[in-house]
Design a protein around this motif. Structure first.
Motif, PDB file in Angstrom:
ATOM      1  N   LEU A   1       0.833  -1.206   0.000  1.00  0.00           N
ATOM      2  CA  LEU A   1       0.000   0.000   0.000  1.00  0.00           C
ATOM      3  C   LEU A   1       0.858   1.243   0.000  1.00  0.00           C
ATOM      4  O   LEU A   1       1.959   1.254   0.557  1.00  0.00           O
ATOM      5  CB  LEU A   1      -0.837   0.034   1.295  1.00  0.00           C
TER       6      LEU A   1
ATOM      7  N   LYS B   1      -4.493  -8.334  -1.054  1.00  0.00           N
ATOM      8  CA  LYS B   1      -5.606  -7.740  -1.808  1.00  0.00           C
ATOM      9  C   LYS B   1      -5.996  -6.376  -1.249  1.00  0.00           C
ATOM     10  O   LYS B   1      -7.059  -5.851  -1.595  1.00  0.00           O
ATOM     11  CB  LYS B   1      -6.828  -8.662  -1.760  1.00  0.00           C
ATOM     12  N   SER B   2      -5.185  -5.836  -0.360  1.00  0.00           N
ATOM     13  CA  SER B   2      -5.558  -4.554   0.257  1.00  0.00           C
ATOM     14  C   SER B   2      -5.411  -3.429  -0.752  1.00  0.00           C
ATOM     15  O   SER B   2      -4.611  -3.499  -1.691  1.00  0.00           O
ATOM     16  CB  SER B   2      -4.701  -4.290   1.489  1.00  0.00           C
ATOM     17  N   GLN B   3      -6.238  -2.407  -0.591  1.00  0.00           N
ATOM     18  CA  GLN B   3      -6.202  -1.285  -1.527  1.00  0.00           C
ATOM     19  C   GLN B   3      -6.582   0.024  -0.848  1.00  0.00           C
ATOM     20  O   GLN B   3      -7.228   0.009   0.203  1.00  0.00           O
ATOM     21  CB  GLN B   3      -7.155  -1.564  -2.684  1.00  0.00           C
TER      22      GLN B   3
END
Ligand SMILES: CCCCCCCCCCCCCCCC(=O)OC/C=C(C)/C=C/C=C(C)/C=C/C1=C(C)CCCC1(C)C
Ligand SMILES: [Fe+2]
Length: 515
Positions: A172, A222-224
């Motif tokens: 991120l 899969k973090s955004q």
């Protein structure tokens, strides 16, 4: 709720002393009866090592991360604790000195190195601490101990073993994340962090980490970033500790404690400054509430009569309250502790109301039409809205801090009860329940007892918001079993049971109950 309790024996000093980890869980002696439905673990984080060799840590947020666990099974309780094997802990243990600069303690260069390698190690850049002493929370099926930097540490909540360090910067665009995420019922995690972007562009990024993946892959991959909020000042972002979330909105309070980036990025590694030296108060700024929709694709109009109600624990004025949390101050005799707190910012629990429907023609008028609050919001000629709060609780040098609610039932919704740790001149000496509608308070307090943040656990099948218990770790120095897990009835704030162990338990900040 104004406490008149004094602490002439200064027993609170004990919660700021180093402790050893345990090899195995120790059994607790129970007074009262632990509810049979209460089966699970209370996990909490705090500092446990306040010096390395002959080098002391200076600030409350510097001691090395110690994870505590009270296990409750069939009315029986055990206690265990372990230091997290962070880089800063392992290297401190190996070299018997402070190796990585902490929040308020600078690491000196290795005295064994010659003058040239010492010089070059200064220029190696900032080694950001991974001292995860602040909180623990779940991501997917895993548990992470955290501070507010980009490093989080995966831990085993059963054995308390350290599993691995994760650098969030790999996934991120953030420089850190708060220790206070919001977690939805399905396990989706939202959090906020500073982002010092390219070309000195500053922003506050809101991050979404999805729940457990069908393919069992790590949700962090899969973090955004879901929302980017701009910084009101070009070179100075505000310090962020937490944020608010409803079904449809994020609320971010940009407050006037700033990070001086020039100091942070340049001077720090060269002159050996600490994080604490990089904060400064911006007297001209005031406080800005930023509001953003949470899920633009699925936007729905708020049901709360077009208002967002924000309840906050605040410290008045511009000065950073962390300036008053140096260990030397907290370990003073009681009269000195009181003198220091008299000069500090004063605490207040406040309610602000943000109107969602704004019409130009209403300039100068109070836009808040909720019957149950005196908070106001007035539209100014420049298009901004001036907010005045309703005070929910105020007592001189008596803080209601470390707030908790019945989160699973009330998060982002209208609620009645907040539970908090009462700080008496910064010394935690009571647990308080506050009815935010009526301002009624209830207090649990006992002589020479030093409790921690109370965690609410609902009774299974409960229909009332406050039907459940509060769990807090309490220290009562000078007794045979000076550390105990306190179980309070959350409705009446009366004692249900305590589970005592023969161990002093150093101060803890935040944690969770894992059923
Ligand atoms: C329990 C009793 C304590 C007694 C006194 C309490 C007084 C309480 C005052 C209220 C505050 C409550 C705070 C509670 C503790 C907590 O949650 O915070 C601890 C925060 C820490 C350790 C923060 C560390 C942050 C770091 C290292 C940030 C680093 C960064 C920046 C400064 C700039 C951006 C980059 C980066 C690296 C993230
Ligand atoms: Fe916190």
């Amino acid at each position: 709720m104004v406490s008149r309790v004094e602490h002439p024996a200064a027993g609170y000093k004990k919660i700021f002393e180093s402790a050893e980890e345990l090899d195995e869980p120790i059994p607790a002696q129970i007074n009262g009866a632990i509810p049979s439905w209460l089966g699970g673990s209370l996990l909490r984080m705090g500092p446990g090592l306040f010096e390395v060799g002959d080098e002391p840590f200076h600030h409350l947020f510097d001691g090395q991360a110690l994870m505590h666990k009270f296990d409750l099974r069939n009315g029986q309780v055990t206690y265990n604790r372990k230091f997290i094997r962070t880089d800063c802990y392992v290297r401190a243990m190996t070299e018997n000195r402070v190796v990585i600069t902490e929040f308020g303690t600078m690491a000196y260069p290795d005295p064994c190195k010659n003058i040239f390698s010492r010089f070059f190690s200064y220029f190696k850049g900032i080694e950001v601490t991974d001292n995860c002493l602040v909180n623990i929370y779940p991501i997917g099926e895993d548990f992470y101990a955290v501070t507010e930097t980009n490093y989080i540490t995966k831990v085993d909540p059963d054995s308390l073993e350290t599993l691995k360090q994760v650098d969030l910067c790999k996934y991120l665009s953030v420089n850190g994340l708060t220790a206070h995420p919001h977690i939805e019922a399905d396990g989706t995690v939202y959090n906020i962090g500073n982002c010092f972007g390219k070309n000195m562009s500053l922003a506050y990024n809101i991050v979404k980490i999805p729940p457990v993946q069908k393919d069992k892959s790590d949700p962090i991959e899969k973090s955004q970033i879901v929302v980017q909020l701009p910084s009101s000042e070009r070179l100075k972002p505000s310090y962020v500790h937490s944020f608010g979330m409803t079904n449809n909105y994020f609320v971010f309070v940009e407050q006037p404690v700033k990070i001086n980036l020039l100091k942070f990025l340049s001077a720090w590694s060269i002159r050996g400054t600490t994080y604490m030296d990089c904060f400064e108060a911006c007297e001209s700024m005031g406080t800005w509430f930023h509001l953003s929709t949470k899920n633009p694709g699925a936007y729905m109009k708020a049901t709360n009569q077009g208002f967002i109600v924000v309840d906050l624990c605040t410290w008045k004025g511009h000065e950073f309250v962390y300036n008053y949390l140096y260990l030397a101050n907290l370990r003073e005799e009681w009269e000195e502790v009181k003198k220091a707190a008299a000069k500090a910012p004063q605490p207040e629990v406040r309610r602000y109301v943000l109107p969602l429907d704004i019409y130009k023609e209403e300039q100068g008028k109070n836009l808040v039409s909720l019957s149950y609050t005196t908070a106001t919001a007035v539209l100014c000629s420049d298009g901004t809205i001036w907010l005045e709060p309703e005070v929910l609780f105020s007592g001189p040098r008596q803080a209601f801090e470390f707030p908790q609610i019945n989160y699973s039932q009330c998060s982002g919704k209208k609620y009645s009860f907040a539970y908090g740790l009462g700080l008496n001149h910064f010394i935690p000496d009571r647990i308080v329940k506050l009815n935010v509608q009526t301002k009624e308070t209830w207090v649990w307090q006992e002589e020479d007892c030093y409790p921690s943040e109370p965690i609410f656990v609902a009774t299974p099948g409960a229909t009332q918001e406050d039907d459940g218990v509060l769990l807090s770790i309490v220290v009562k120095p000078g007794t045979e079993r000076p550390g105990f897990l306190l179980v309070l009835d959350a409705m009446k704030l009366t004692e249900v049971a305590r589970a005592e162990v023969n161990a002093i338990i150093p101060v803890t900040f935040h944690g969770l109950y894992k059923p």
